[in-house]
Write a protein that holds these residues in place. Structure first.
Motif, short mmCIF file in Angstrom:
data_model
loop_
_atom_site.label_atom_id
_atom_site.label_comp_id
_atom_site.label_asym_id
_atom_site.label_seq_id
_atom_site.Cartn_x
_atom_site.Cartn_y
_atom_site.Cartn_z
N LYS A 98 0.84 -1.19 0.00
CA LYS A 98 0.00 0.00 0.00
C LYS A 98 0.87 1.24 0.00
O LYS A 98 2.02 1.22 0.45
CB LYS A 98 -0.95 0.01 1.20
N TYR A 99 0.32 2.30 -0.53
CA TYR A 99 1.04 3.57 -0.56
C TYR A 99 1.16 4.14 0.86
O TYR A 99 0.24 3.98 1.68
CB TYR A 99 0.33 4.57 -1.45
N ALA A 100 2.28 4.79 1.11
CA ALA A 100 2.48 5.37 2.44
C ALA A 100 1.48 6.50 2.69
O ALA A 100 1.02 6.70 3.82
CB ALA A 100 3.90 5.90 2.56
N ARG A 152 -11.57 10.25 3.40
CA ARG A 152 -10.17 9.86 3.19
C ARG A 152 -10.13 8.34 3.02
O ARG A 152 -11.02 7.62 3.47
CB ARG A 152 -9.31 10.26 4.39
N PHE A 153 -9.11 7.88 2.34
CA PHE A 153 -8.94 6.45 2.18
C PHE A 153 -7.48 6.15 1.89
O PHE A 153 -6.71 7.04 1.53
CB PHE A 153 -9.84 5.91 1.05
N ARG A 154 -7.12 4.92 2.10
CA ARG A 154 -5.77 4.46 1.78
C ARG A 154 -5.84 3.51 0.61
O ARG A 154 -6.82 2.80 0.43
CB ARG A 154 -5.10 3.80 3.00
N VAL A 155 -4.81 3.52 -0.18
CA VAL A 155 -4.83 2.77 -1.44
C VAL A 155 -3.74 1.71 -1.44
O VAL A 155 -2.59 1.97 -1.09
CB VAL A 155 -4.62 3.73 -2.63
N HIS A 156 -4.14 0.52 -1.84
CA HIS A 156 -3.21 -0.59 -2.01
C HIS A 156 -2.93 -0.77 -3.50
O HIS A 156 -3.68 -0.29 -4.36
CB HIS A 156 -3.81 -1.87 -1.46
N SER A 191 -1.23 3.40 -13.29
CA SER A 191 -1.68 4.27 -12.20
C SER A 191 -0.54 4.54 -11.21
O SER A 191 -0.41 5.65 -10.69
CB SER A 191 -2.88 3.66 -11.49
N ASP A 192 0.30 3.53 -10.98
CA ASP A 192 1.43 3.72 -10.07
C ASP A 192 2.43 4.71 -10.67
O ASP A 192 2.95 5.59 -9.97
CB ASP A 192 2.11 2.38 -9.81
N ARG A 193 2.65 4.60 -11.98
CA ARG A 193 3.59 5.50 -12.65
C ARG A 193 3.08 6.94 -12.57
O ARG A 193 3.84 7.87 -12.29
CB ARG A 193 3.76 5.06 -14.10
N LEU A 194 1.79 7.14 -12.81
CA LEU A 194 1.22 8.49 -12.74
C LEU A 194 1.32 9.05 -11.33
O LEU A 194 1.61 10.24 -11.14
CB LEU A 194 -0.24 8.46 -13.20
N THR A 195 1.06 8.20 -10.34
CA THR A 195 1.11 8.65 -8.95
C THR A 195 2.52 9.06 -8.53
O THR A 195 2.74 10.14 -7.98
CB THR A 195 0.60 7.54 -8.01
N ARG A 196 3.49 8.20 -8.83
CA ARG A 196 4.87 8.46 -8.39
C ARG A 196 5.55 9.53 -9.25
O ARG A 196 6.37 10.30 -8.77
CB ARG A 196 5.67 7.16 -8.40
N PHE A 197 5.20 9.57 -10.52
CA PHE A 197 5.79 10.54 -11.43
C PHE A 197 5.44 11.96 -11.03
O PHE A 197 6.19 12.90 -11.28
CB PHE A 197 5.29 10.26 -12.84
#
Length: 383
Positions: A176-178, A259-263, A337-343
């Motif tokens: 999951k994302y921090a 709010r929510f957390r994402v895995h 989606s991970d690339r867009l988030t981290r980028f």
């Protein structure tokens, strides 16, 4: 102890479960749907239905109803504050639906439930599955009140914390994302486009701005620790620090927030014997790009067709094909989606390099077209 017999048992009455059930009911297959909530979930994380999803739902008679309730956004842009890095247009896509349809998940669920009801189906609520066992002929599911439901096949569309997946012994690796994610539907004063979804990059992190049918806007942002209920000042701060600055936007009201957390996880398998999983039970990921509900709905249609074919001719190859086709799609969606988030979080020199690379690539029609096909889901037509 009472016993119910059915062809297919679907657990979970979210968009994925309802779509599977509607496909089965339309083919005249006896389907039973259970959900552990007393009523439908009125909150809504998803707010977009993409072109490919509308295409696969069209045969169910759902897409036309959805388009009447949503608004069309033919443009998606990636920006660094005011600077447009990548403009992506959907309006030249070879589809009957050349746009992103902005419509809430709650409306999507309602339309799917209405269609299922018209086809003779309904949802049993509140019913919680607590156990299941398989044999060569079918699956016996046990509910919390002791009822047994005997089905030829069982579909787990019961979300990230899927009981079906757990009881079937299917692994769900990932992490999951921090950051937590803050989501707010707000009313504003100012100049934000009502026909465009914007993904803002900033040194602090990303911010998504999406128009909604009632004239409000949805903002979604990853933050270190999001408040349970974001207020006007909090959302305004996110917008001021991450959004555009040349045309100030004032947040006047928070209609709803959470709010929510994402895995980021993909199930080891989509099928174990006569048990199959789909939607969030099979894959979860960042909301960047608005792919989650869409991937689940496309799972549902492929799985529904596979179950119809299997029940009609007794050949389970279609079920293996479903698992083989859809799991790689989830892996690709998670990577995007991970690339867009981290980028979006790049700072300093990395930010300058990122902007230069994206701006250069964006000049290439092939690159823009590739992103449009991937975000719209048209790239998955053959799967």
């Amino acid at each position: 102890m009472s016993t119910i017999t059915t062809d297919v048992l679907v657990t979970g009455a979210g968009p994925t479960g309802l779509a599977v059930a509607a496909k089965l009911a339309a083919a005249g297959i006896d389907v039973t749907v259970i959900d552990n909530q007393a009523s439908g979930d009125n909150t809504s994380r998803a707010a977009v239905v993409h072109a490919r999803t509308l295409e696969v739902l069209a045969d169910l008679g759902v897409s036309e109803r959805l388009t009447k309730e949503g608004i069309e956004a033919p443009t998606f842009t990636i920006r660094d504050r005011d600077k447009i890095l990548v403009p992506i247009r959907f309006d030249d896509l070879p589809s009957e639906f050349p746009y992103a349809l902005m419509v809430s998940q709650a409306v999507t669920e309602r339309v799917l439930l209405e269609r299922l009801t018209e086809l003779g189906g309904h949802v049993r609520r509140p019913v919680t599955l607590v156990d299941l066992r398989q044999d060569d002929e079918g699956v016996t599911a046990t509910t919390e009140d002791g009822t047994e439901i005997r089905a030829r096949y069982l579909v787990g569309a019961d979300g990230m914390h899927s009981i079906v997946r757990d009881k079937a012994g299917i692994g769900f690796p990932g992490g999951k994302y921090a950051e937590s994610f803050s989501l707010a539907d707000v009313r504003i004063e100012g100049d934000l486009p009502h026909d465009e979804v914007i993904l803002y990059f900033s040194p602090e992190g990303t911010l998504v701005s999406a128009p909604l049918p009632d004239g409000s806007f949805r903002f979604v942002a990853p933050v270190v620790e999001a408040p349970a209920e974001p207020d006007v000042d909090y959302v305004q701060g996110l917008l001021d620090r991450r959004g555009g600055v040349k045309s100030p936007v004032k947040v006047t009201e928070v209609v709803w927030g959470s709010r929510f957390r994402v895995h980021h996880r993909v199930a080891d398998s989509y099928r174990v014997g006569r048990v199959l999983i789909a939607g969030d039970a099979a894959h979860v990921h960042s909301p960047a790009g608005g792919q989650g509900m869409n991937t689940g709905l496309q799972d549902a249609v492929v799985l529904g067709d596979a179950l119809v074919a299997t029940i009609a001719n007794g050949d389970e190859a279609a079920l293996d094909d479903y698992a083989a086709r859809r799991r790689p799609v989830a892996e690709e969606v998670i990577a995007l989606s991970d690339r867009l988030t981290r980028f979006g979080i790049a700072q300093g020199v990395r930010r300058s390099v990122r902007n230069l690379v994206l701006s250069t690539l964006a000049k290439l029609p092939r690159f823009r077209r590739m992103l449009a096909w991937r975000l719209s889901g048209l790239v998955y037509r053959d799967r």
